[in-house]
Design an enzyme around this catalytic site. Structure first.
Site, PDB file in Angstrom:
ATOM      1  N   TYR A   1      11.592 -18.833  -4.544  1.00  0.00           N
ATOM      2  CA  TYR A   1      12.398 -19.590  -5.965  1.00  0.00           C
ATOM      3  C   TYR A   1      11.549 -21.031  -6.098  1.00  0.00           C
ATOM      4  O   TYR A   1      11.906 -21.520  -6.899  1.00  0.00           O
ATOM      5  CB  TYR A   1      13.760 -19.637  -5.627  1.00  0.00           C
ATOM      6  CG  TYR A   1      14.637 -18.434  -5.698  1.00  0.00           C
ATOM      7  CD1 TYR A   1      14.928 -17.977  -6.990  1.00  0.00           C
ATOM      8  CD2 TYR A   1      14.759 -17.609  -4.518  1.00  0.00           C
ATOM      9  CE1 TYR A   1      15.781 -16.713  -7.066  1.00  0.00           C
ATOM     10  CE2 TYR A   1      15.461 -16.351  -4.797  1.00  0.00           C
ATOM     11  CZ  TYR A   1      16.017 -15.917  -5.995  1.00  0.00           C
ATOM     12  OH  TYR A   1      16.566 -14.886  -6.065  1.00  0.00           O
ATOM     13  N   ASP A   2      10.524 -21.137  -5.355  1.00  0.00           N
ATOM     14  CA  ASP A   2       9.851 -22.561  -5.575  1.00  0.00           C
ATOM     15  C   ASP A   2       9.288 -22.854  -6.995  1.00  0.00           C
ATOM     16  O   ASP A   2       9.263 -23.913  -7.451  1.00  0.00           O
ATOM     17  CB  ASP A   2       8.866 -22.693  -4.575  1.00  0.00           C
ATOM     18  CG  ASP A   2       9.100 -22.719  -3.120  1.00  0.00           C
ATOM     19  OD1 ASP A   2       9.904 -23.106  -2.812  1.00  0.00           O
ATOM     20  OD2 ASP A   2       8.076 -22.644  -2.051  1.00  0.00           O
TER      21      ASP A   2
ATOM     22  N   PHE B   1       6.326 -20.236  -2.460  1.00  0.00           N
ATOM     23  CA  PHE B   1       6.816 -18.629  -2.496  1.00  0.00           C
ATOM     24  C   PHE B   1       8.433 -18.581  -2.759  1.00  0.00           C
ATOM     25  O   PHE B   1       9.097 -19.671  -3.117  1.00  0.00           O
ATOM     26  CB  PHE B   1       6.617 -18.038  -1.232  1.00  0.00           C
ATOM     27  CG  PHE B   1       7.442 -18.664  -0.134  1.00  0.00           C
ATOM     28  CD1 PHE B   1       8.856 -18.328   0.413  1.00  0.00           C
ATOM     29  CD2 PHE B   1       7.048 -19.966   0.594  1.00  0.00           C
ATOM     30  CE1 PHE B   1       9.442 -18.651   1.217  1.00  0.00           C
ATOM     31  CE2 PHE B   1       7.929 -20.565   1.680  1.00  0.00           C
ATOM     32  CZ  PHE B   1       9.100 -19.872   2.050  1.00  0.00           C
TER      33      PHE B   1
ATOM     34  N   ASP C   1      18.058 -19.522   8.028  1.00  0.00           N
ATOM     35  CA  ASP C   1      18.664 -18.667   6.812  1.00  0.00           C
ATOM     36  C   ASP C   1      18.645 -19.648   5.917  1.00  0.00           C
ATOM     37  O   ASP C   1      19.056 -20.877   6.057  1.00  0.00           O
ATOM     38  CB  ASP C   1      20.003 -18.007   7.280  1.00  0.00           C
ATOM     39  CG  ASP C   1      20.337 -16.948   6.234  1.00  0.00           C
ATOM     40  OD1 ASP C   1      19.522 -16.089   5.948  1.00  0.00           O
ATOM     41  OD2 ASP C   1      21.149 -17.252   5.636  1.00  0.00           O
ATOM     42  N   SER C   2      18.242 -19.283   4.873  1.00  0.00           N
ATOM     43  CA  SER C   2      17.786 -20.335   3.447  1.00  0.00           C
ATOM     44  C   SER C   2      18.112 -19.796   2.417  1.00  0.00           C
ATOM     45  O   SER C   2      18.157 -18.430   1.991  1.00  0.00           O
ATOM     46  CB  SER C   2      16.795 -21.181   3.711  1.00  0.00           C
ATOM     47  OG  SER C   2      15.902 -19.942   3.605  1.00  0.00           O
TER      48      SER C   2
ATOM     49  N   LYS D   1       7.639 -18.442   4.776  1.00  0.00           N
ATOM     50  CA  LYS D   1       8.498 -19.185   5.848  1.00  0.00           C
ATOM     51  C   LYS D   1       7.847 -19.365   7.105  1.00  0.00           C
ATOM     52  O   LYS D   1       7.869 -20.413   7.663  1.00  0.00           O
ATOM     53  CB  LYS D   1       9.778 -18.402   5.946  1.00  0.00           C
ATOM     54  CG  LYS D   1      10.869 -19.096   6.700  1.00  0.00           C
ATOM     55  CD  LYS D   1      12.109 -18.278   6.772  1.00  0.00           C
ATOM     56  CE  LYS D   1      12.972 -18.274   5.374  1.00  0.00           C
ATOM     57  NZ  LYS D   1      14.285 -17.372   5.762  1.00  0.00           N
TER      58      LYS D   1
ATOM     59  N   HIS E   1      14.104 -28.622   1.744  1.00  0.00           N
ATOM     60  CA  HIS E   1      15.402 -28.329   2.737  1.00  0.00           C
ATOM     61  C   HIS E   1      15.012 -27.872   4.054  1.00  0.00           C
ATOM     62  O   HIS E   1      15.710 -28.409   4.910  1.00  0.00           O
ATOM     63  CB  HIS E   1      16.266 -27.416   1.852  1.00  0.00           C
ATOM     64  CG  HIS E   1      15.509 -26.006   1.688  1.00  0.00           C
ATOM     65  ND1 HIS E   1      14.464 -26.146   0.990  1.00  0.00           N
ATOM     66  CD2 HIS E   1      15.627 -24.787   1.928  1.00  0.00           C
ATOM     67  CE1 HIS E   1      13.867 -24.856   0.595  1.00  0.00           C
ATOM     68  NE2 HIS E   1      14.572 -23.810   1.289  1.00  0.00           N
ATOM     69  N   ARG E   2      14.159 -27.302   4.091  1.00  0.00           N
ATOM     70  CA  ARG E   2      13.474 -26.966   5.427  1.00  0.00           C
ATOM     71  C   ARG E   2      13.015 -28.057   6.324  1.00  0.00           C
ATOM     72  O   ARG E   2      13.193 -28.211   7.580  1.00  0.00           O
ATOM     73  CB  ARG E   2      12.549 -25.760   5.425  1.00  0.00           C
ATOM     74  CG  ARG E   2      12.161 -25.102   6.786  1.00  0.00           C
ATOM     75  CD  ARG E   2      11.522 -23.737   6.583  1.00  0.00           C
ATOM     76  NE  ARG E   2      12.308 -22.886   6.107  1.00  0.00           N
ATOM     77  CZ  ARG E   2      12.196 -22.112   4.850  1.00  0.00           C
ATOM     78  NH1 ARG E   2      11.340 -22.580   3.967  1.00  0.00           N
ATOM     79  NH2 ARG E   2      13.067 -21.277   4.408  1.00  0.00           N
TER      80      ARG E   2
END
Length: 199
Positions: free
Chosen positions: A157-158, A155, A75-76, A14, A183-184
């Site tokens: 759940y990719d 990394f 938070d993701s 992240k 999404h990020r």
């Protein structure tokens, strides 16, 4: 002397993405960017929020109080549309408790037998907090999860998530391709727009 911006995450994957998006959107050029490795025993907040947005704000408030610096946290996670938004805000926690991401995926597919793909969405909520105020934004990418790991990049759940209008998991994509579809990315795009507009 530059002001400091603290990136409030201990997740190496992240953190790498934070740096990418800050550079990509030309954000915080007047800031010295630092991360949690600069601090010993800073700890971590208890994430008691009920949404991704609430948890990103909890993290930012915690690190802001600890450092008095401008703080950026997120938070993701992902939700499965037909499983009451599972795993949701517990995405990372579920992997720890069940023994890894693969175990979480197996659990999901055990509830949806005979399916090769299950509809899901990835979410990211970002909170930027400082003395002058707060920005709070979110990004979402719809798609599908697959039962078997595919790809070696990324990394978390990719390797299990295929975004809409793609036939590759995030982990099968080239690094930049994934970073510009995620999404990020959507959340940072909104953040950059809000900062530019001063909203």
């Amino acid at each position: 002397m530059k002001n400091n911006l603290l990136l409030g995450t201990s997740n190496a994957g992240k953190l790498q993405e934070f740096y990418f998006y800050i550079k990509h959107f030309k954000l915080f050029n007047d800031y010295q960017i630092i991360d949690l490795k600069e601090f010993k025993d800073i700890g971590e907040p208890i994430e008691y929020g009920k949404t991704f947005q609430e948890n990103s704000e909890i993290k930012s408030k915690y690190f802001f109080k600890k450092t008095d610096m401008l703080v950026l946290c997120d938070d993701s996670g992902f939700i499965v549309n037909n499983l009451k938004n599972y795993p949701g805000i517990k995405t990372a926690r579920e992997a720890k408790e069940k023994g890894g991401e693969q175990k979480v995926i197996e659990f999901i597919f055990s509830k949806s037998k005979k399916l090769n793909y299950i509809a899901a969405s990835f979410f990211c909520s970002i909170c930027l907090l400082g003395e002058k105020g707060k920005y709070s934004v979110s990004g979402t990418i719809p798609g599908y999860i697959v039962e078997e790991k595919r790809g070696i990049n990324g990394f978390g759940y990719d390797p299990y998530f295929i975004p809409e209008n793609s036939n590759k998991t995030f982990a099968e994509m080239e690094k930049d391709q994934k970073l510009l579809k995620s999404h990020r990315y959507k959340a940072f795009e909104k953040l950059s727009t809000q900062i530019l507009l001063g909203n």
